[in-house]
Design an enzyme around this catalytic site. Sequence first.
Site, PDB file in Angstrom:
ATOM      1  N   LYS A 192     -28.645 -19.288   3.122  1.00  0.00           N
ATOM      2  CA  LYS A 192     -28.695 -19.897   1.781  1.00  0.00           C
ATOM      3  C   LYS A 192     -29.970 -20.723   1.602  1.00  0.00           C
ATOM      4  O   LYS A 192     -30.658 -20.619   0.596  1.00  0.00           O
ATOM      5  CB  LYS A 192     -27.452 -20.792   1.576  1.00  0.00           C
ATOM      6  CG  LYS A 192     -26.196 -20.010   1.251  1.00  0.00           C
ATOM      7  CD  LYS A 192     -26.212 -19.572  -0.179  1.00  0.00           C
ATOM      8  CE  LYS A 192     -25.642 -18.235  -0.540  1.00  0.00           C
ATOM      9  NZ  LYS A 192     -25.781 -17.123   0.294  1.00  0.00           N
ATOM     10  N   GLU A 252     -24.528 -18.683   7.643  1.00  0.00           N
ATOM     11  CA  GLU A 252     -24.581 -18.548   6.179  1.00  0.00           C
ATOM     12  C   GLU A 252     -25.379 -19.690   5.559  1.00  0.00           C
ATOM     13  O   GLU A 252     -26.159 -19.484   4.636  1.00  0.00           O
ATOM     14  CB  GLU A 252     -23.165 -18.493   5.610  1.00  0.00           C
ATOM     15  CG  GLU A 252     -23.062 -18.503   4.099  1.00  0.00           C
ATOM     16  CD  GLU A 252     -23.762 -17.332   3.415  1.00  0.00           C
ATOM     17  OE1 GLU A 252     -24.193 -16.381   4.099  1.00  0.00           O
ATOM     18  OE2 GLU A 252     -23.932 -17.407   2.181  1.00  0.00           O
TER      19      GLU A 252
HETATM   20  C1  AGP Z   1     -26.528 -13.142  -0.418  1.00  0.00           C
HETATM   21  O1  AGP Z   1     -26.828 -14.551  -0.615  1.00  0.00           O
HETATM   22  C2  AGP Z   1     -27.749 -12.346  -0.245  1.00  0.00           C
HETATM   23  N1  AGP Z   1     -28.440 -12.324  -1.498  1.00  0.00           N
HETATM   24  C3  AGP Z   1     -27.617 -10.991   0.376  1.00  0.00           C
HETATM   25  O2  AGP Z   1     -27.661 -11.239   1.747  1.00  0.00           O
HETATM   26  C4  AGP Z   1     -26.337 -10.166   0.093  1.00  0.00           C
HETATM   27  O3  AGP Z   1     -25.227 -10.814   0.648  1.00  0.00           O
HETATM   28  C5  AGP Z   1     -26.494  -8.804   0.779  1.00  0.00           C
HETATM   29  O4  AGP Z   1     -27.577  -8.146   0.187  1.00  0.00           O
HETATM   30  C6  AGP Z   1     -25.243  -7.924   0.682  1.00  0.00           C
HETATM   31  O5  AGP Z   1     -24.974  -7.634  -0.669  1.00  0.00           O
HETATM   32  P1  AGP Z   1     -23.531  -6.996  -1.024  1.00  0.00           P
HETATM   33  O6  AGP Z   1     -22.501  -8.030  -0.680  1.00  0.00           O
HETATM   34  O7  AGP Z   1     -23.597  -6.709  -2.500  1.00  0.00           O
HETATM   35  O8  AGP Z   1     -23.374  -5.754  -0.197  1.00  0.00           O
END
Ligand code: AGP
Length: 605
Positions: A482, A478
């Site tokens: 980030k 993670e």
């Molecule tokens: C999170 O930092 C990201 N922008 C992206 O990976 C996100 O977690 C992913 O698109 C899943 O989105 P959701 O939790 O709305 O399904």
Amino acid sequence: MCGIIGIVSNKSVSASIIGALKKLEYRGYDSAGISTISNGQINEQKCSGRVDNLEKILFQNPSRGDLGIGHVRWATHGIPNQINAHPHSSDVVSVVHNGIIENSDQLRKEYKEKGYTFKSQTDTEVITIMLTDFLKKNHLIDCIHKTLEKLEGSFALGVIFKDFDNLVVGARRGSPLAVGYGHNENFIGSDSYALKSMTNKISYLDDGDFCILYKEKVEFYNLDKKKINKEIFELSSEDNTAEKGDYRDFMSKEINEQSVTTKKCINEYLDKSRNEINIYNLPIDPSKINKIRLIACGTAYHSCLMAKYWIEEFTSLDVEADIASEFRYRKIKFNSNDLYIFVSQSGETADTYAALEKCKKNQVKTCGIVNVVESSIARMADFVLPIHAGPEIGVASTKAFIGQLIVLYLLTLKISKERGDINTEEYLKLVLDLKKLPELIEETLNKQNDIQLIARDFIKAKGTMYLGRGYSYPIAMEGALKLKELSYIHAEGYAAGEMKHGPLALIEDGMPVVVLAPKDRFFEKTISNMQEVIARGGKVLMITDDTSETMNENIRFKFQIPKTNSSINSFLLTIPIQFLAYHVALLKNCDIDKPRNLAKSVTVE
Ligand code: AGP
């Protein structure tokens, strides 16, 4: 991925459309546009860039009319420019679209042969041309129905017609679309968040539905053109005015909210007087569960990876964590005694939704862990566990990740106890440790200035690595995500024990490396991996709860988190990796809340 709004009213709609587009901008922001009908003509105005650019254009040349549609785009077909911005209009129809029309090339060829010309490179424009063509020989409802029948792929549509200046049409297949009810006005929007400032009464279209909005009523039709009724929901009264307050941006607000949202989420599920986790009526009796499968994308997938370690540790169950875009196409051996858990902040992620649909088709039991209780995934799953994090506006997920971890941890403990995999004493100890977590998060949040010092080491880095073992490994993944999505610096999350199998070759003099090393059962092994990195010139940021002063000589920087039960170290490790990504991005002048190329809700494949 894109944001849609449509309004039919008894007053000018331009300002309301712009206001809604600003709330939808987190879904896509490379171009924006609006169409209204005034003086019997379609008045389309659109531009590349943010909604602010569109607002400037309208200031010079106002859009009049009491019905209209608007759109913010995340480009899928055609570069993000003014021509490819939505709406796409002919002289009789104007369309906004979220989704992907998979047969657009074939349709474009077909209608070119009929003599139509196309102005843009988008898939959406074929919808405009088809509606224009069908309108010549069909009544409105047949025109809509025939058009939808020919489309393959996913869509949420908003449509207005020059010759029907009292209605707006909405349609849905695979991309979310909500209907809002006002007083002498009605709305369609990609999600309820965009409509909340105008109404708290919402219905949702299901796949195959279309609707016709008039200012005094809304008509719904199903796939067979039959009129249907839709349930009206009263939106949750939770604080839906997600504003930045005194914070510079939404992300810093949402990171700093985490002690509060953690406390709120725990309180939602924990009877604090009896120390009992109130999760009941799971779709499968916990004692009968054969296996748990966790499915998600991006950050939500990392929360699933974390839950895999907890489920393995505290239960006798087999468990798998899958990336949704892979799971949806794999030859899965479904088992009616398996529990399939879908984690999604938005509840609208296309890959996760498709994976859930696949499970529903195979009649297995599903659970959705979401932040938006009105979302498509929440409404399709057999059982929903909200994370109660409040609206998360920053595209990079922070408080929702912590909320997902809390709910997954609580669910693990509940299932474990119900199955007798842990005894009452162990259960109580874990619950009591969890109850202390909000204060420990607050303590960690108060140390963000330490991270600001180290962030400079990263801004010139060619790349970096995040290393962890056991419970720290999902947080290493993670942390890397980030940093990538906020500062555009390449970063890899890796199992620390894997470094010697190749990635150690990447380490060169001065390279910043983040090592997550809480004093758990992997500590010594992780320290050895860390020393291998330092010996090759790596500059290590060590994040640990170890208070001893050993090993400091070669460590570039040591960030200390409070000591707690090792199974919940991951919550505390998450805070500094969020701040690190934030401060590196800030130093690089990156857009914190809307990083390039991304969108908050990926509702296309
Ligand atoms: C999170 O930092 C990201 N922008 C992206 O990976 C996100 O977690 C992913 O698109 C899943 O989105 P959701 O939790 O709305 O399904």
